[in-house]
Design a protein around this motif. Structure first.
Motif, PDB file in Angstrom:
ATOM      1  N   GLU A   6       0.843  -1.191   0.000  1.00  0.00           N
ATOM      2  CA  GLU A   6       0.000   0.000   0.000  1.00  0.00           C
ATOM      3  C   GLU A   6       0.880   1.244   0.000  1.00  0.00           C
ATOM      4  OE1 GLU A   6      -2.946  -0.496   3.276  1.00  0.00           O
ATOM      5  OE2 GLU A   6      -2.229  -2.566   3.205  1.00  0.00           O
ATOM      6  N   ASN A   7       0.390   2.302  -0.610  1.00  0.00           N
ATOM      7  CA  ASN A   7       1.146   3.554  -0.742  1.00  0.00           C
ATOM      8  C   ASN A   7       0.350   4.710  -0.155  1.00  0.00           C
ATOM      9  OD1 ASN A   7       1.807   5.855  -3.402  1.00  0.00           O
ATOM     10  ND2 ASN A   7       3.161   5.438  -1.693  1.00  0.00           N
ATOM     11  N   VAL A   8       1.031   5.501   0.657  1.00  0.00           N
ATOM     12  CA  VAL A   8       0.472   6.748   1.171  1.00  0.00           C
ATOM     13  C   VAL A   8       1.437   7.863   0.761  1.00  0.00           C
ATOM     14  CG1 VAL A   8      -0.185   8.069   3.220  1.00  0.00           C
ATOM     15  CG2 VAL A   8      -0.586   5.595   3.135  1.00  0.00           C
ATOM     16  N   VAL A   9       0.930   8.909   0.130  1.00  0.00           N
ATOM     17  CA  VAL A   9       1.767  10.044  -0.251  1.00  0.00           C
ATOM     18  C   VAL A   9       1.542  11.173   0.750  1.00  0.00           C
ATOM     19  CG1 VAL A   9       2.313  11.734  -2.040  1.00  0.00           C
ATOM     20  CG2 VAL A   9       1.648   9.411  -2.683  1.00  0.00           C
ATOM     21  N   THR A  10       2.637  11.644   1.341  1.00  0.00           N
ATOM     22  CA  THR A  10       2.559  12.722   2.325  1.00  0.00           C
ATOM     23  C   THR A  10       3.403  13.900   1.840  1.00  0.00           C
ATOM     24  OG1 THR A  10       4.438  11.831   3.585  1.00  0.00           O
ATOM     25  CG2 THR A  10       2.227  11.096   4.222  1.00  0.00           C
ATOM     26  N   SER A  11       3.091  15.080   2.349  1.00  0.00           N
ATOM     27  CA  SER A  11       3.755  16.302   1.888  1.00  0.00           C
ATOM     28  C   SER A  11       4.393  17.049   3.053  1.00  0.00           C
ATOM     29  CB  SER A  11       2.746  17.221   1.195  1.00  0.00           C
ATOM     30  OG  SER A  11       2.166  16.574   0.076  1.00  0.00           O
ATOM     31  N   GLY A  12       5.548  17.652   2.780  1.00  0.00           N
ATOM     32  CA  GLY A  12       6.251  18.422   3.791  1.00  0.00           C
ATOM     33  C   GLY A  12       7.468  19.080   3.191  1.00  0.00           C
ATOM     34  N   THR A  13       8.554  19.162   3.955  1.00  0.00           N
ATOM     35  CA  THR A  13       9.767  19.820   3.480  1.00  0.00           C
ATOM     36  C   THR A  13      10.989  18.940   3.696  1.00  0.00           C
ATOM     37  OG1 THR A  13      10.151  20.924   5.607  1.00  0.00           O
ATOM     38  CG2 THR A  13       8.842  22.125   3.947  1.00  0.00           C
ATOM     39  N   PHE A  14      12.007  19.212   2.918  1.00  0.00           N
ATOM     40  CA  PHE A  14      13.334  18.612   3.068  1.00  0.00           C
ATOM     41  C   PHE A  14      14.329  19.758   3.236  1.00  0.00           C
ATOM     42  CE2 PHE A  14      17.208  17.606   0.410  1.00  0.00           C
ATOM     43  CZ  PHE A  14      17.889  16.919   1.401  1.00  0.00           C
ATOM     44  N   SER A  15      15.162  19.668   4.273  1.00  0.00           N
ATOM     45  CA  SER A  15      16.144  20.720   4.545  1.00  0.00           C
ATOM     46  C   SER A  15      17.528  20.120   4.705  1.00  0.00           C
ATOM     47  CB  SER A  15      15.774  21.487   5.824  1.00  0.00           C
ATOM     48  OG  SER A  15      14.518  22.118   5.704  1.00  0.00           O
ATOM     49  N   LEU A  16      18.513  20.756   4.061  1.00  0.00           N
ATOM     50  CA  LEU A  16      19.907  20.358   4.203  1.00  0.00           C
ATOM     51  C   LEU A  16      20.773  21.449   3.609  1.00  0.00           C
ATOM     52  CD1 LEU A  16      21.696  17.953   5.196  1.00  0.00           C
ATOM     53  CD2 LEU A  16      21.771  17.191   2.814  1.00  0.00           C
ATOM     54  N   ASP A  17      21.946  21.649   4.210  1.00  0.00           N
ATOM     55  CA  ASP A  17      22.928  22.616   3.691  1.00  0.00           C
ATOM     56  C   ASP A  17      22.349  24.020   3.571  1.00  0.00           C
ATOM     57  OD1 ASP A  17      24.689  20.479   3.505  1.00  0.00           O
ATOM     58  OD2 ASP A  17      24.326  20.157   1.369  1.00  0.00           O
ATOM     59  N   GLY A  18      21.456  24.376   4.471  1.00  0.00           N
ATOM     60  CA  GLY A  18      20.918  25.733   4.493  1.00  0.00           C
ATOM     61  C   GLY A  18      19.742  25.988   3.583  1.00  0.00           C
ATOM     62  N   GLY A  19      19.303  24.993   2.821  1.00  0.00           N
ATOM     63  CA  GLY A  19      18.155  25.158   1.940  1.00  0.00           C
ATOM     64  C   GLY A  19      16.984  24.315   2.396  1.00  0.00           C
ATOM     65  N   THR A  20      15.782  24.711   1.997  1.00  0.00           N
ATOM     66  CA  THR A  20      14.566  23.964   2.307  1.00  0.00           C
ATOM     67  C   THR A  20      13.705  23.892   1.054  1.00  0.00           C
ATOM     68  OG1 THR A  20      14.571  24.613   4.639  1.00  0.00           O
ATOM     69  CG2 THR A  20      12.480  23.890   3.722  1.00  0.00           C
ATOM     70  N   TRP A  21      13.176  22.698   0.789  1.00  0.00           N
ATOM     71  CA  TRP A  21      12.384  22.455  -0.410  1.00  0.00           C
ATOM     72  C   TRP A  21      11.091  21.734  -0.041  1.00  0.00           C
ATOM     73  CZ3 TRP A  21      17.512  21.581   0.341  1.00  0.00           C
ATOM     74  CH2 TRP A  21      18.415  22.308  -0.440  1.00  0.00           C
ATOM     75  N   GLU A  22      10.020  22.050  -0.762  1.00  0.00           N
ATOM     76  CA  GLU A  22       8.762  21.325  -0.612  1.00  0.00           C
ATOM     77  C   GLU A  22       8.885  19.968  -1.300  1.00  0.00           C
ATOM     78  OE1 GLU A  22       6.022  22.389   0.999  1.00  0.00           O
ATOM     79  OE2 GLU A  22       6.926  24.330   1.532  1.00  0.00           O
ATOM     80  N   VAL A  23       8.416  18.917  -0.636  1.00  0.00           N
ATOM     81  CA  VAL A  23       8.520  17.574  -1.205  1.00  0.00           C
ATOM     82  C   VAL A  23       7.265  16.757  -0.908  1.00  0.00           C
ATOM     83  CG1 VAL A  23      11.050  17.364  -1.203  1.00  0.00           C
ATOM     84  CG2 VAL A  23       9.753  16.804   0.872  1.00  0.00           C
ATOM     85  N   ASP A  24       6.980  15.838  -1.809  1.00  0.00           N
ATOM     86  CA  ASP A  24       5.982  14.789  -1.587  1.00  0.00           C
ATOM     87  C   ASP A  24       6.736  13.476  -1.428  1.00  0.00           C
ATOM     88  OD1 ASP A  24       3.837  16.558  -1.895  1.00  0.00           O
ATOM     89  OD2 ASP A  24       3.756  16.198  -4.068  1.00  0.00           O
ATOM     90  N   ASN A  25       6.423  12.741  -0.385  1.00  0.00           N
ATOM     91  CA  ASN A  25       7.115  11.476  -0.088  1.00  0.00           C
ATOM     92  C   ASN A  25       6.184  10.291  -0.229  1.00  0.00           C
ATOM     93  OD1 ASN A  25       8.823  13.569   1.216  1.00  0.00           O
ATOM     94  ND2 ASN A  25       9.947  11.808   2.039  1.00  0.00           N
ATOM     95  N   ASN A  26       6.732   9.194  -0.738  1.00  0.00           N
ATOM     96  CA  ASN A  26       6.006   7.927  -0.756  1.00  0.00           C
ATOM     97  C   ASN A  26       6.277   7.168   0.535  1.00  0.00           C
ATOM     98  OD1 ASN A  26       4.812   8.014  -3.378  1.00  0.00           O
ATOM     99  ND2 ASN A  26       6.799   7.516  -4.288  1.00  0.00           N
ATOM    100  N   VAL A  27       5.214   6.833   1.236  1.00  0.00           N
ATOM    101  CA  VAL A  27       5.280   5.941   2.391  1.00  0.00           C
ATOM    102  C   VAL A  27       4.769   4.585   1.927  1.00  0.00           C
ATOM    103  CG1 VAL A  27       4.507   5.535   4.764  1.00  0.00           C
ATOM    104  CG2 VAL A  27       4.787   7.896   3.908  1.00  0.00           C
TER     105      VAL A  27
END
Length: 208
Positions: A6-27
């Motif tokens: 089963e797949n659940v898609v969740t949304s949030g942010t990814f941060s590293l090296d001083g930057g932050t990006w909006e991302v959708d992740n597959n669970v």
């Protein structure tokens, strides 16, 4: 009943090296009506818990330590009553997010069993030092995290990543799998080993 996915898609942010990006992740949830393994429960613990629907959770497995994959993992593991297991080489990334330790480490070659189905941990460093894919031969499926995507390898332009290493991991670990193996990724659409393997030389020429 054999294991299903089963797949659940969740949304949030990814941060590293001083930057932050909006991302959708597959669970990814692997199991049957009674027990499951949860892979990378990102961002939205309530949605993941709802999808598990009271089934016993054998383990929460992480593919790597980037914050979009691990930030919600401790809370999710607590809500699901399961241990959260992290590839050991990514502990420094976990420690950027959490004050406490994960419940255990994932070792290369380690096998996890759920609903009579085995998931084998394949060490695939490059995106991060500890990046790990989980291969379920019986299901013909690879959970690739951020190592292999529909269209190429995972990003290697940030701290703790290396392009040559990820190419070696994909070549020596993933491209040895059957060509019809489904690749269920950490973000975006699925692909297959057979769809990606012919493009290796293009990736190397591109160098990223």
């Amino acid at each position: 009943m054999s294991a299903r996915i089963e797949n659940v898609v969740t949304s949030g942010t990814f941060s590293l090296d001083g930057g932050t990006w909006e991302v959708d992740n597959n669970v990814w949830i692997v199991g049957d009506d009674h027990e499951v393994i949860v892979i990378d429960p990102a961002h939205d613990v309530a949605r993941v818990t709802e999808a598990v629907a009271g089934r016993r959770v054998v383990a929460v497995l992480l593919t790597h330590g980037h914050d979009d994959h691990v930030r919600a993992a401790r809370e999710a593991a607590g809500a699901l009553g399961a241990p959260v297991l992290l590839p050991a080489a990514d502990r420094m990334l976990w420690d950027m997010v959490h004050a406490d330790a994960p419940d255990g480490a994932v070792e290369p070659g380690q096998v996890f069993t759920v609903a009579g189905t085995e998931l084998r941990a394949l060490a695939t460093p490059g995106h991060t030092p500890g990046s790990t894919c989980y291969y379920a031969a019986e299901l013909g499926v690879l959970f690739s995290g951020d190592t292999l995507f529909n269209g190429g390898p995972g990003a290697t332009g940030r701290s703790y990543s290396d392009f040559d290493t990820i190419i070696d991991s994909i070549t020596t670990q993933l491209f040895l799998l059957p060509r019809d193996t489904r690749v269920l990724t950490g973000h975006g659409d699925e692909t297959s080993i057979g769809a990606e393997a012919p493009h290796l030389d293009e990736w190397i020429a591109r160098g990223h």
